[in-house]
Structures are given as C-alpha cells and as structure tokens.
Enzyme design. Sequence first.
Site, short mmCIF file in Angstrom:
data_model
loop_
_atom_site.label_atom_id
_atom_site.label_comp_id
_atom_site.label_asym_id
_atom_site.label_seq_id
_atom_site.Cartn_x
_atom_site.Cartn_y
_atom_site.Cartn_z
N GLU A 272 30.99 31.15 7.16
CA GLU A 272 29.95 32.17 7.10
C GLU A 272 28.73 31.62 6.37
O GLU A 272 28.85 30.95 5.34
CB GLU A 272 30.49 33.39 6.33
CG GLU A 272 29.48 34.50 6.11
CD GLU A 272 30.00 35.60 5.19
OE1 GLU A 272 29.37 36.67 5.16
OE2 GLU A 272 31.02 35.40 4.51
N LYS A 335 27.34 40.80 12.06
CA LYS A 335 28.34 41.52 11.27
C LYS A 335 28.04 43.01 11.26
O LYS A 335 26.91 43.43 11.00
CB LYS A 335 28.34 40.96 9.83
CG LYS A 335 29.44 41.53 8.95
CD LYS A 335 29.41 40.88 7.57
CE LYS A 335 30.53 41.41 6.68
NZ LYS A 335 30.48 40.81 5.33
N CYS A 388 33.93 37.66 7.53
CA CYS A 388 34.37 37.91 6.15
C CYS A 388 35.11 39.24 6.03
O CYS A 388 36.18 39.45 6.57
CB CYS A 388 33.16 37.82 5.21
SG CYS A 388 33.61 37.65 3.46
#
Length: 509
Positions: A272, A335, A388
């Site tokens: 990430e 995300k 994540c």
Amino acid sequence: MLRSHSSAIAAFVLRYPKTIAFAAGLVSATGFAPLSFWPLTILAFAVLIALLAEAKTVWRAAGLGWWFGLGQFVLGLNWIATSFTYQAAMPAWLGWIAVVLLSLYLALYPLVATVAAWAIARRYPAVTGLALAGTWAVGEYLRGTCFTGFAWNPVGVALVDRSIAGVATVLGTYGLSAMVVLMGWLIAVAVRGPDRRWAYAPAVMLLLLQGAAALVPPAPQPTRHAPLLHIVQPNIGQQDKWREDFEAQNFARLASLSGRPGPRPRLLLWPEAAVPDYLELDALARNRLAALLGPRDVMMTGGVSLVTNGTQVTAARNSLFTLDAGGRLLGRYDKAHLVPYGEYLPMRPLLSALGLSRLAPGDLDFLPGPGPRSVDVPGFGRAGIQICYEMIFSGHVIDDADRPSFVFNPSNDAWFGAWGPPQHLAQARLRAIEEGLPVLRSTPTGISAVIAADGRLEKALPWRVAGAIETVLPAPKPPTPFSRLGNILPGLFALALIAAAIAARWRFA
C-alpha cells in the site's frame, strides 16, 4: 480446607462479579495474535456465562457484558496507541487515551449481547450460553457495520489455526464466533451447570457443523505452469516512509527486492502507498516501474490518485494501480472503507480547531471509492482488491457479481507495533476461508504472505524483515456457501440459537 477455599472463591465472585468479568475479558484477548492462547478465550467465555447465569437483575447483566468487553478491547487493541507515535501534531500519550475511549464505546456491543441473552435465559439459566452464542454473533455483526463499523478481532479469529475454522466456509466469521461461545457454554455447563444434559448440545453442534464444512470441495493443487508471484516486503518503517530525503533510498530497496525478469511471467506485488508519485500524471514514474518488469510481467502497487474540480486539487484517493511492461496503466482500484481519524478527519472544522489531525500525513482528506470490484490482470486472472483495513469486513471483500480468482491485500501495518500486523494477518486468513479464495498480502514491514484458499499460510515473511516471496499463485476453491449467501447464513444461525434458547426456556423452565 478445600471446602473453605471454594467458599472463599465463591464469596469473592459474588462480591466482585464485574472485576471477574473485566479480568475474563482481558484473558479472552490473549487468544488473539500474537499470543494466540485460544483455549483461554474459550475459558473466559465459560466464566462470563457462569456469571451471567447468576445475575439477578438486568443492570448486573449489563455490567458484566460491558466490563468483559472493556477488558477484551483494551488489551486486544493496544496496538492503536503505537500509531500516535508517528504523528508529530499530536502527543504520543494521546494514543492510550484513544484506546480506552474506543474500548469504552465498543464495550457497548458485548453489553447489548449479554443483556439480550440474560433476558432470554433468566427463567432457565441452563441455556444462558446458548442464548449468548446467538446474541454475541449479532453483536459482532452490528459492531462491524454501525457508524462505519469496526470489525477488528471478532472472537472467532482466535480459532483461525484450528481445524474448526473451516466452519467459516458456511457460517462465516460471526458464526465461528458463536462457536467460541458455545464451547465456553460446554465448559460452564459441564463444570457446574444446573442441568448437565445441555453439555451434549454444543458438542453435537460442533460435530455437525464441522462435518458440513468438510463437504466444501478443496482447492485444486496449482500446476507447475501456474502464474508466478513475486511479493515484496521492503521493511521501510513508518518514520522513513514519507521523508523526501528517503525517497530514492526507499525506491532502491523496493527495486532491489523485485528480482529480475525470467522466462515465466510474474505478478509483481508492492505494498500500500509504496509509490509516492502520482502515476496517472507522471509518465516518467510509470516508466521507472516498467523497467523492473519483463515483457509479460504485470505489477500491482499502492499509490495515491488526486481528485480535482478542474483547476484545483480538492482531495485524494488511496489507490492500487496495475501496470504492464510498457508503462501502461491497466486498472485502478480506490479504497472504499476508509479509516476515520487515519485517512480522514471527521468533523474537521471542529477537531482541527482543537489541534487534532488525521494520522496519515498530508492536508487532504481521502475520499472513498465505490466498493469491492474485480480487476483484470492479463495472464493472471481476475483480482479482487482490498487495501489494508478493508480486509477485516466479513462478507464485503469481493464483487459478488464478478468473482475473482484471488484477492490482493496491499497494506501498511508499519503503524501498529508488534500486535497489529499478526492480528491483521489472522483476519485476512479468515477472509480466505470464507470466500474460498487465495489471499496475497504485501506490506512495508510485514507480515506479507501467500494464504491458500483454505486459510493455510503457504509462505510468509516475518515482521520487520526485508525480503521477497516468489512462488506460484494458489488455486481458488469453487464458491463456498458463505461466498454465495454472505452474512445471511451466520444471521440465520444466530437466530436459530436464540430461538432454541427461547424454546428451551418455555419447555423446561
């Protein structure tokens, strides 16, 4: 002598039940990684069930649940405090206040679960554990969905290394959490339950559910011609990640661990936010990455994309980019489930005036993407992507209408000390079991891993060790019952447990 000791213990428990509940909550958290003392989690629930069965008022039941939850969350979430040490705008001690405040709120969900279980079973305490198994699963689901949700450390994750974790292919994580409570009920009833006949019930349920999970077909073994993975873990600490004077050094470390192109096509995976450049705007940055690839290689790396109103940058997105050896961008995922106070600051005008800041550096808040979707990776199939924190949300990690062949979970766990990374890994393993899909993780400081579709760790790099994993891509399973129906199945299971407890109360009370 033994009788006098037993009487003293009983008197202490009757006088300080909330203290016992808090201690049991602390003990329950030792079942989570990195300690993984899973039998203690089950034993802690046996204690909670025994206390709840003796509660005479709804207020006592509420206090037991709240203190138990407080103990579990304060210990289990201690890693959150570490993240504040990387934010110069806020004092490090504020991290421990954040842990306590968050735990005070999260403990409301165990409170609701224990109050509901007590209300169901108060006329027949023998089925307290049966009722609590159902209400606890509902409480965890609500914790994972209300107010953006915080699904970290459902108690079922303590069983991720046990064979019974396969139950998650049918009942998901929340159903597995109910099984933890049922096992605690078995102990509570067997030791001192008023009606020991009920000890058979959880044992039979465990056997039947494990048998149902065994019916799910296994994943086929990958062939020697399966696509090749190359996962990079550069061991770049959070203190060095965003320093401009470290950019060249960080890139050199990532590049050196990326290996050399060979005759077989490779899927090169970086963590990430591994790239500080804006790849959509910077052709030179794309070409620099493409130089690491062979002609049939593909790279997936975390980065940042900018949002503009035409003339001005207004926000950013935490993104995952896919590019080929020609430096062409093949796809982007944004995300969707952002971390409050980490990637955006709620009530920014008010909190900024109080001197608070988000934990991630920068002045721009991140905007959420549209949610789970699959990205085509030429030569490697379809990839589901969860960046994540998104990986912890059971039932929300893949596009149901476009099932991928694997899930890539780039992450940055460098914020979270020694406890956060192994807990995050354990939850990624549960997603693999639930969905029947391999999960691939690349993080800056670990724990990077290749997780098989049954949750087994096939390859992993230890925390704070620089290195790379090169192996074949594991094969997916056929769709599991959970992947087809999602949290409908654990929801029905929880309702069935609650209904059984109500029926038992009316039949035997």
